[in-house]
Design a protein around this motif. Structure first.
Motif, short mmCIF file in Angstrom:
data_model
loop_
_atom_site.label_atom_id
_atom_site.label_comp_id
_atom_site.label_asym_id
_atom_site.label_seq_id
_atom_site.Cartn_x
_atom_site.Cartn_y
_atom_site.Cartn_z
N ALA A 250 -19.20 -0.71 -16.64
CA ALA A 250 -19.70 0.53 -16.04
C ALA A 250 -18.58 1.54 -15.84
O ALA A 250 -18.75 2.73 -16.12
CB ALA A 250 -20.38 0.22 -14.71
N ASP A 251 -17.42 1.06 -15.35
CA ASP A 251 -16.32 1.99 -15.05
C ASP A 251 -15.03 1.67 -15.82
O ASP A 251 -14.22 2.55 -16.03
CB ASP A 251 -16.01 1.95 -13.55
CG ASP A 251 -17.18 2.45 -12.72
OD1 ASP A 251 -17.74 3.51 -13.07
OD2 ASP A 251 -17.54 1.77 -11.74
N TYR A 252 -14.86 0.42 -16.19
CA TYR A 252 -13.66 0.01 -16.93
C TYR A 252 -13.99 -1.23 -17.73
O TYR A 252 -15.10 -1.78 -17.61
CB TYR A 252 -12.47 -0.20 -15.98
CG TYR A 252 -12.74 -1.09 -14.79
CD1 TYR A 252 -12.53 -2.47 -14.87
CD2 TYR A 252 -13.21 -0.56 -13.59
CE1 TYR A 252 -12.78 -3.30 -13.78
CE2 TYR A 252 -13.46 -1.38 -12.50
CZ TYR A 252 -13.25 -2.74 -12.59
OH TYR A 252 -13.50 -3.55 -11.53
N CYS B 297 -1.71 -5.14 -22.84
CA CYS B 297 -2.12 -4.27 -21.72
C CYS B 297 -0.91 -3.54 -21.12
O CYS B 297 0.03 -4.18 -20.66
CB CYS B 297 -2.83 -5.07 -20.64
SG CYS B 297 -3.39 -4.04 -19.27
N PRO B 298 -0.95 -2.21 -21.07
CA PRO B 298 0.21 -1.45 -20.58
C PRO B 298 0.33 -1.45 -19.06
O PRO B 298 1.38 -1.05 -18.53
CB PRO B 298 -0.05 -0.04 -21.11
CG PRO B 298 -1.53 0.06 -21.21
CD PRO B 298 -2.00 -1.32 -21.59
N VAL B 299 -0.72 -1.86 -18.35
CA VAL B 299 -0.66 -1.79 -16.88
C VAL B 299 -0.80 -3.16 -16.22
O VAL B 299 -0.92 -3.25 -14.99
CB VAL B 299 -1.73 -0.81 -16.31
CG1 VAL B 299 -1.45 0.60 -16.78
CG2 VAL B 299 -3.14 -1.23 -16.68
N ALA B 300 -0.76 -4.25 -17.01
CA ALA B 300 -0.77 -5.61 -16.45
C ALA B 300 -1.89 -5.83 -15.44
O ALA B 300 -1.67 -6.26 -14.32
CB ALA B 300 0.59 -5.92 -15.82
N CYS B 301 -3.12 -5.52 -15.88
CA CYS B 301 -4.27 -5.65 -14.97
C CYS B 301 -5.21 -6.77 -15.39
O CYS B 301 -6.41 -6.71 -15.13
CB CYS B 301 -5.01 -4.32 -14.88
SG CYS B 301 -5.84 -3.85 -16.41
N ILE B 302 -4.66 -7.85 -16.04
CA ILE B 302 -5.53 -8.92 -16.55
C ILE B 302 -5.06 -10.28 -16.03
O ILE B 302 -4.38 -11.04 -16.73
CB ILE B 302 -5.58 -8.91 -18.10
CG1 ILE B 302 -5.77 -7.50 -18.65
CG2 ILE B 302 -6.72 -9.82 -18.58
CD1 ILE B 302 -5.87 -7.40 -20.16
N PRO B 303 -5.44 -10.61 -14.79
CA PRO B 303 -5.08 -11.93 -14.22
C PRO B 303 -6.12 -12.99 -14.57
O PRO B 303 -7.16 -12.70 -15.17
CB PRO B 303 -5.10 -11.64 -12.71
CG PRO B 303 -6.20 -10.63 -12.56
CD PRO B 303 -6.13 -9.77 -13.81
N VAL B 304 -5.83 -14.23 -14.16
CA VAL B 304 -6.84 -15.29 -14.25
C VAL B 304 -7.99 -14.94 -13.30
O VAL B 304 -7.77 -14.45 -12.18
CB VAL B 304 -6.23 -16.65 -13.87
CG1 VAL B 304 -7.32 -17.73 -13.73
CG2 VAL B 304 -5.19 -17.08 -14.90
N CYS C 297 -7.61 2.17 -21.74
CA CYS C 297 -6.80 2.62 -22.87
C CYS C 297 -7.32 2.09 -24.20
O CYS C 297 -6.85 2.50 -25.26
CB CYS C 297 -5.35 2.21 -22.67
SG CYS C 297 -5.07 0.45 -22.95
N ASP C 298 -8.23 1.15 -24.19
CA ASP C 298 -8.93 0.64 -25.39
C ASP C 298 -8.11 -0.33 -26.25
O ASP C 298 -8.62 -0.76 -27.29
CB ASP C 298 -9.41 1.78 -26.32
CG ASP C 298 -10.23 2.84 -25.63
OD1 ASP C 298 -10.97 2.50 -24.69
OD2 ASP C 298 -10.13 4.01 -26.04
N VAL C 299 -6.87 -0.63 -25.91
CA VAL C 299 -6.07 -1.41 -26.86
C VAL C 299 -6.38 -2.90 -26.85
O VAL C 299 -6.18 -3.59 -27.84
CB VAL C 299 -4.54 -1.21 -26.68
CG1 VAL C 299 -4.17 0.25 -26.83
CG2 VAL C 299 -4.03 -1.79 -25.40
N CYS C 300 -6.90 -3.44 -25.73
CA CYS C 300 -7.14 -4.88 -25.68
C CYS C 300 -8.39 -5.30 -26.44
O CYS C 300 -8.41 -6.38 -27.04
CB CYS C 300 -7.25 -5.35 -24.23
SG CYS C 300 -8.57 -4.55 -23.29
N GLU C 301 -9.42 -4.48 -26.42
CA GLU C 301 -10.73 -4.90 -26.96
C GLU C 301 -10.63 -5.40 -28.41
O GLU C 301 -11.12 -6.48 -28.72
CB GLU C 301 -11.73 -3.74 -26.81
CG GLU C 301 -13.15 -4.11 -27.14
CD GLU C 301 -13.51 -3.87 -28.59
OE1 GLU C 301 -12.83 -3.05 -29.24
OE2 GLU C 301 -14.44 -4.52 -29.08
N PRO C 302 -9.98 -4.65 -29.31
CA PRO C 302 -9.91 -5.14 -30.70
C PRO C 302 -8.99 -6.34 -30.89
O PRO C 302 -9.06 -7.00 -31.94
CB PRO C 302 -9.42 -3.92 -31.48
CG PRO C 302 -8.73 -3.06 -30.50
CD PRO C 302 -9.43 -3.30 -29.19
#
Ligand code: SF4
Ligand code: SF4
Length: 82
Positions: A27-29, A53-60, A11-16
């Motif tokens: 490569a894919d995400y 992150c809208p889908v909570a996919c960033i764990p330790v 979704c591109d929102v975290c990078e900035p």
């Protein structure tokens, strides 16, 4: 360091939002460079990528479990490196 799992929807929102330029497209995400991720220590109280992150996919990242002191030392190294 944190990591992005394959649940990422690009979704591109975290990078900035990353204060350490640790996030980039893989490569894919999106992916996080563990050498640059301080879990936002030194910049913010909470990891900014996790906040947005809208889908909570960033764990330790289990391969890069770090102490707060270690993360602060990384922050200081990154600041010195510019
Ligand atoms: Fe960047 Fe902070 Fe997320 Fe690490 S936790 S990738 S430093 S925004
Ligand atoms: Fe992927 Fe979450 Fe970043 Fe969006 S905010 S690009 S879903 S990791």
């Amino acid at each position: 360091a944190l990591m992005i799992t394959d649940e990422c929807i690009n979704c591109d929102v975290c990078e900035p939002e990353c204060p350490n330029q640790a996030i980039s497209m893989g490569a894919d995400y999106y992916q996080i460079d563990p050498a640059r991720c301080t879990e936002c220590v030194g910049h913010f109280d909470e990891p900014q990528c996790v906040q947005v992150c809208p889908v909570a996919c960033i764990p330790v990242n289990p391969a890069h479990v770090e102490t707060r002191e270690g993360l602060m030392a990384k922050y200081l190294r990154l600041q010195q490196a510019g």
